[in-house]
Motif scaffolding. Structure first.
Motif, PDB file in Angstrom:
ATOM      1  N   TYR A 404       0.833  -1.210   0.000  1.00  0.00           N
ATOM      2  CA  TYR A 404       0.000   0.000   0.000  1.00  0.00           C
ATOM      3  C   TYR A 404       0.864   1.255   0.000  1.00  0.00           C
ATOM      4  CZ  TYR A 404      -4.296  -2.620   0.871  1.00  0.00           C
ATOM      5  OH  TYR A 404      -5.377  -3.460   0.757  1.00  0.00           O
ATOM      6  N   ARG A 405       0.403   2.264  -0.757  1.00  0.00           N
ATOM      7  CA  ARG A 405       1.097   3.543  -0.804  1.00  0.00           C
ATOM      8  C   ARG A 405       0.149   4.721  -0.551  1.00  0.00           C
ATOM      9  NH1 ARG A 405       4.444   0.735   0.077  1.00  0.00           N
ATOM     10  NH2 ARG A 405       6.356   0.220  -1.062  1.00  0.00           N
ATOM     11  N   PHE A 406      -1.106   4.455  -0.209  1.00  0.00           N
ATOM     12  CA  PHE A 406      -2.019   5.570   0.019  1.00  0.00           C
ATOM     13  C   PHE A 406      -1.582   6.458   1.192  1.00  0.00           C
ATOM     14  CE2 PHE A 406      -3.888   2.333   2.767  1.00  0.00           C
ATOM     15  CZ  PHE A 406      -4.331   3.057   3.871  1.00  0.00           C
ATOM     16  N   PRO A 407      -0.881   5.932   2.230  1.00  0.00           N
ATOM     17  CA  PRO A 407      -0.387   6.854   3.256  1.00  0.00           C
ATOM     18  C   PRO A 407       0.617   7.874   2.718  1.00  0.00           C
ATOM     19  CG  PRO A 407      -0.475   4.630   4.150  1.00  0.00           C
ATOM     20  CD  PRO A 407      -0.692   4.518   2.657  1.00  0.00           C
ATOM     21  N   VAL A 408       1.365   7.502   1.670  1.00  0.00           N
ATOM     22  CA  VAL A 408       2.285   8.463   1.049  1.00  0.00           C
ATOM     23  C   VAL A 408       1.489   9.598   0.413  1.00  0.00           C
ATOM     24  CG1 VAL A 408       4.071   8.802  -0.702  1.00  0.00           C
ATOM     25  CG2 VAL A 408       4.020   6.676   0.633  1.00  0.00           C
ATOM     26  N   ILE A 409       0.402   9.245  -0.277  1.00  0.00           N
ATOM     27  CA  ILE A 409      -0.473  10.259  -0.863  1.00  0.00           C
ATOM     28  C   ILE A 409      -1.073  11.131   0.231  1.00  0.00           C
ATOM     29  CG2 ILE A 409      -2.550  10.630  -2.251  1.00  0.00           C
ATOM     30  CD1 ILE A 409      -0.143   9.500  -3.804  1.00  0.00           C
ATOM     31  N   PHE A 443      -7.482   7.040  -3.908  1.00  0.00           N
ATOM     32  CA  PHE A 443      -6.262   6.266  -4.150  1.00  0.00           C
ATOM     33  C   PHE A 443      -6.315   4.922  -3.433  1.00  0.00           C
ATOM     34  CE2 PHE A 443      -1.762   5.165  -3.957  1.00  0.00           C
ATOM     35  CZ  PHE A 443      -1.333   5.540  -5.233  1.00  0.00           C
ATOM     36  N   LEU A 444      -6.885   4.906  -2.223  1.00  0.00           N
ATOM     37  CA  LEU A 444      -7.018   3.656  -1.471  1.00  0.00           C
ATOM     38  C   LEU A 444      -7.913   2.665  -2.223  1.00  0.00           C
ATOM     39  CD1 LEU A 444      -6.794   1.789   0.977  1.00  0.00           C
ATOM     40  CD2 LEU A 444      -8.576   3.161   2.096  1.00  0.00           C
ATOM     41  N   ILE A 445      -9.030   3.147  -2.711  1.00  0.00           N
ATOM     42  CA  ILE A 445      -9.950   2.280  -3.465  1.00  0.00           C
ATOM     43  C   ILE A 445      -9.271   1.746  -4.717  1.00  0.00           C
ATOM     44  CG2 ILE A 445     -12.101   2.262  -4.808  1.00  0.00           C
ATOM     45  CD1 ILE A 445     -13.174   4.308  -2.726  1.00  0.00           C
ATOM     46  N   TRP A 446      -8.507   2.609  -5.393  1.00  0.00           N
ATOM     47  CA  TRP A 446      -7.792   2.183  -6.603  1.00  0.00           C
ATOM     48  C   TRP A 446      -6.756   1.105  -6.261  1.00  0.00           C
ATOM     49  CZ3 TRP A 446      -2.525   2.782  -7.894  1.00  0.00           C
ATOM     50  CH2 TRP A 446      -2.213   2.408  -9.207  1.00  0.00           C
ATOM     51  N   GLU A 447      -6.039   1.284  -5.132  1.00  0.00           N
ATOM     52  CA  GLU A 447      -5.046   0.279  -4.741  1.00  0.00           C
ATOM     53  C   GLU A 447      -5.699  -1.055  -4.415  1.00  0.00           C
ATOM     54  OE1 GLU A 447      -0.941   1.881  -3.135  1.00  0.00           O
ATOM     55  OE2 GLU A 447      -2.512   2.197  -1.656  1.00  0.00           O
ATOM     56  N   LYS A 450      -6.757  -2.649  -7.641  1.00  0.00           N
ATOM     57  CA  LYS A 450      -5.582  -3.120  -8.373  1.00  0.00           C
ATOM     58  C   LYS A 450      -5.046  -4.420  -7.773  1.00  0.00           C
ATOM     59  CE  LYS A 450      -0.859  -1.652  -9.549  1.00  0.00           C
ATOM     60  NZ  LYS A 450       0.160  -0.593  -9.342  1.00  0.00           N
ATOM     61  N   MET A 451      -4.979  -4.480  -6.441  1.00  0.00           N
ATOM     62  CA  MET A 451      -4.452  -5.681  -5.790  1.00  0.00           C
ATOM     63  C   MET A 451      -5.371  -6.880  -5.996  1.00  0.00           C
ATOM     64  SD  MET A 451      -2.893  -4.195  -2.238  1.00  0.00           S
ATOM     65  CE  MET A 451      -1.746  -2.809  -2.275  1.00  0.00           C
ATOM     66  N   ARG A 452      -6.661  -6.668  -5.936  1.00  0.00           N
ATOM     67  CA  ARG A 452      -7.600  -7.758  -6.176  1.00  0.00           C
ATOM     68  C   ARG A 452      -7.506  -8.238  -7.620  1.00  0.00           C
ATOM     69  NH1 ARG A 452     -13.215  -6.221  -2.907  1.00  0.00           N
ATOM     70  NH2 ARG A 452     -12.376  -6.619  -0.809  1.00  0.00           N
ATOM     71  N   GLY A 453      -7.299  -7.303  -8.548  1.00  0.00           N
ATOM     72  CA  GLY A 453      -7.125  -7.676  -9.947  1.00  0.00           C
ATOM     73  C   GLY A 453      -5.884  -8.519 -10.149  1.00  0.00           C
ATOM     74  N   ASN A 454      -4.787  -8.152  -9.462  1.00  0.00           N
ATOM     75  CA  ASN A 454      -3.545  -8.927  -9.565  1.00  0.00           C
ATOM     76  C   ASN A 454      -3.709 -10.336  -8.997  1.00  0.00           C
ATOM     77  OD1 ASN A 454      -2.226  -6.776 -10.744  1.00  0.00           O
ATOM     78  ND2 ASN A 454      -1.350  -6.031  -8.822  1.00  0.00           N
ATOM     79  N   LYS A 455      -4.448 -10.452  -7.874  1.00  0.00           N
ATOM     80  CA  LYS A 455      -4.675 -11.765  -7.268  1.00  0.00           C
ATOM     81  C   LYS A 455      -5.507 -12.649  -8.193  1.00  0.00           C
ATOM     82  CE  LYS A 455      -4.304 -10.438  -2.410  1.00  0.00           C
ATOM     83  NZ  LYS A 455      -5.026 -10.292  -1.119  1.00  0.00           N
TER      84      LYS A 455
END
Length: 465
Positions: A404-409, A443-447, A450-455
């Motif tokens: 996750y990178r949403f905390p960076v955002i 951004f959190l929802i997008w992450e 994206k992760m569910r799509g990769n799985k």
């Protein structure tokens, strides 16, 4: 030197530009000047991103840059926060033999007999709101305040410099321990710079003197020890983190699967043995925390400390997200601010979320556990009535060990909360708060998507093979 310039010309120019921006932020910025603030903030985040992008294998170069950026603030008085004045007050009271948890600065000032130097100046600096409440900073933070009083009990700038040195040393420790933990987890070690080089961390912790830097150091140290199997020492160090700021207590349930359900190589999982270790870990943590409080313990201390903590849930409002929506709904339905009721219910919702993350999400491995910690603490902040910028140091530090990178955002968009200082009477701009959280939630929802799509892709690929 010429060779370094030849191969790192662009990066060196970025560092020089960053030093100029940080200097302007530290010595020229007034917090009411939001236009200048957002310009410097945005520019520093661009520099931060480009430095990491251009130097992923040059950790020494990035580490030196991070240190230089912090040293810029060495002689600066914080310009975005007044809290450090209370830190100095508490430390000097301790040095004089007084328990800082048992008295109010406003009472000492009213009586005109404060036993410390620069009392009136410190009280004016901290403000009447801070000075009218009992201190809520735990013992290891108080130790840091005492160290500053020992070395600079007559100088506010000198005290600030001592604080700053302590916080820089903590960040150095976080850097080396975080790098070792990343290597152990087989995650690229340059990810630590998403925390160490982050302008938000440099400005809010080194610049504004918030002790989250020390809390994060102990937290990362504890996670490294736990990952290596030294759970007993991890318990002690984790307790130190709690005794800097209480917030790591939220993570205690999330350790359950790491102890009870983790299966060692070539061995079957033994839940009972794991449960005994978990119990031992909790006993070590709680015992160590209590021991740090022992020098201050009294009935009056317990009353004052718990009273001040409860105020944060039921009286104060700042930079909230979901709570502000609940407050608006409350005004429409009952016609008044529902903070007292919401402040009692929302912590229960947070606890429920933490228990769900503990028992219904896979948290056996260290990265899975840390991911649950990131989601748990962010859920707590999303539901809180008060979210000061420096609170984000913990999820930002933890996210470097996850995907996750949403905390960076969020560490960038948190600057929108400072629009409150534009108004002479400190009035929040709710449109800017809404913009902050819309970007973060988006951004959190997008992450997550994206992760569910990769799985799903990995499952389909494995099935086809």
């Amino acid at each position: 030197m010429l060779q370094q310039w030849k191969y790192h010309k662009f990066s060196i120019l970025l560092v020089v530009l960053g030093l100029l921006f940080y200097w302007s932020f530290a010595y020229q910025l007034v917090r009411t000047d939001f236009v200048k603030m957002i310009f410097l903030w945005g520019g520093l985040f661009v520099i931060y991103y480009k430095l990491i992008q251009e130097n992923t294998t040059q950790w020494r170069f990035l580490a030196i840059a991070a240190l230089l950026f912090r040293l810029v603030f060495l002689f600066a008085i914080p310009n975005l926060s007044q809290d450090f004045y209370r830190f100095i007050w508490d430390g000097r009271m301790l040095l004089e033999g007084y328990n800082p948890y048992l008295s109010l600065p406003e009472v000492w000032i009213a009586q005109g007999n404060a036993p410390i130097d620069q009392a009136a100046e410190l009280y004016t600096g901290m403000g009447t709101l801070n000075g009218s409440h009992f201190t809520n900073y735990p013992p290891i933070s108080q130790l840091g305040y005492l160290i500053a009083a020992i070395f600079a009990n007559k100088s506010i700038l000198g005290s600030a410099m001592v604080f700053r040195i302590l916080l820089i040393l903590a960040d150095v420790g976080t850097f080396f321990l975080g790098k070792k933990l990343l290597a152990s987890l087989k995650i690229p070690t340059h990810h630590i710079f998403w925390y160490i080089l982050n302008p938000f961390i440099i400005i809010e912790l080194t610049g504004n003197l918030h002790f989250e830097a020390i809390m994060v150091f102990f937290l990362v140290w504890a996670l490294y020890l736990l990952h290596k199997g030294y759970w007993y020492w991890a318990g002690v160090i984790f307790a130190f983190s709690i005794s800097v700021k209480l917030i790591p207590m939220l993570f205690l349930p999330i350790f359950f699967q790491k102890f009870v359900l983790t299966q060692k190589e070539n061995q079957k999982s033994k839940p009972l043995q794991g449960l005994l270790r978990l119990t031992g870990f909790y006993v070590i943590v709680l015992t160590t925390v209590v021991l740090t409080f022992v020098p201050f313990l009294s009935e009056a201390f317990v009353q004052n400390f718990t009273k001040t903590i409860s105020l944060w849930f039921q009286n104060f409002e700042f930079n909230a997200s979901i709570y502000f929506i609940i407050r608006w709904i409350g005004y429409q339905i009952v016609g008044w601010n529902v903070i007292e009721t919401a402040g009692k219910i929302l912590p229960l919702v947070t606890i429920s979320i933490l228990l769900i993350l503990t028992f219904f999400r896979k948290n056996k491995s260290t990265p899975q556990m840390i991911t649950a910690m990131v989601l748990g603490i962010c859920a707590y902040y999303f539901l809180s009535t008060t979210v000061h910028p420096w609170y984000l140091a913990v999820p930002l530090a933890l996210c470097v060990f996850t995907k996750y990178r949403f905390p960076v955002i969020w560490s960038f968009t948190i600057v929108f909360s400072y629009t409150a200082y534009i108004h002479p009477d400190f009035k929040e701009n709710l449109w800017m708060v809404a913009l902050e959280y819309l970007i973060v939630f988006g951004f959190l929802i997008w992450e997550i998507y994206k992760m569910r799509g990769n799985k799903t892709h990995e499952v389909l690929t494995t099935s086809s093979d």
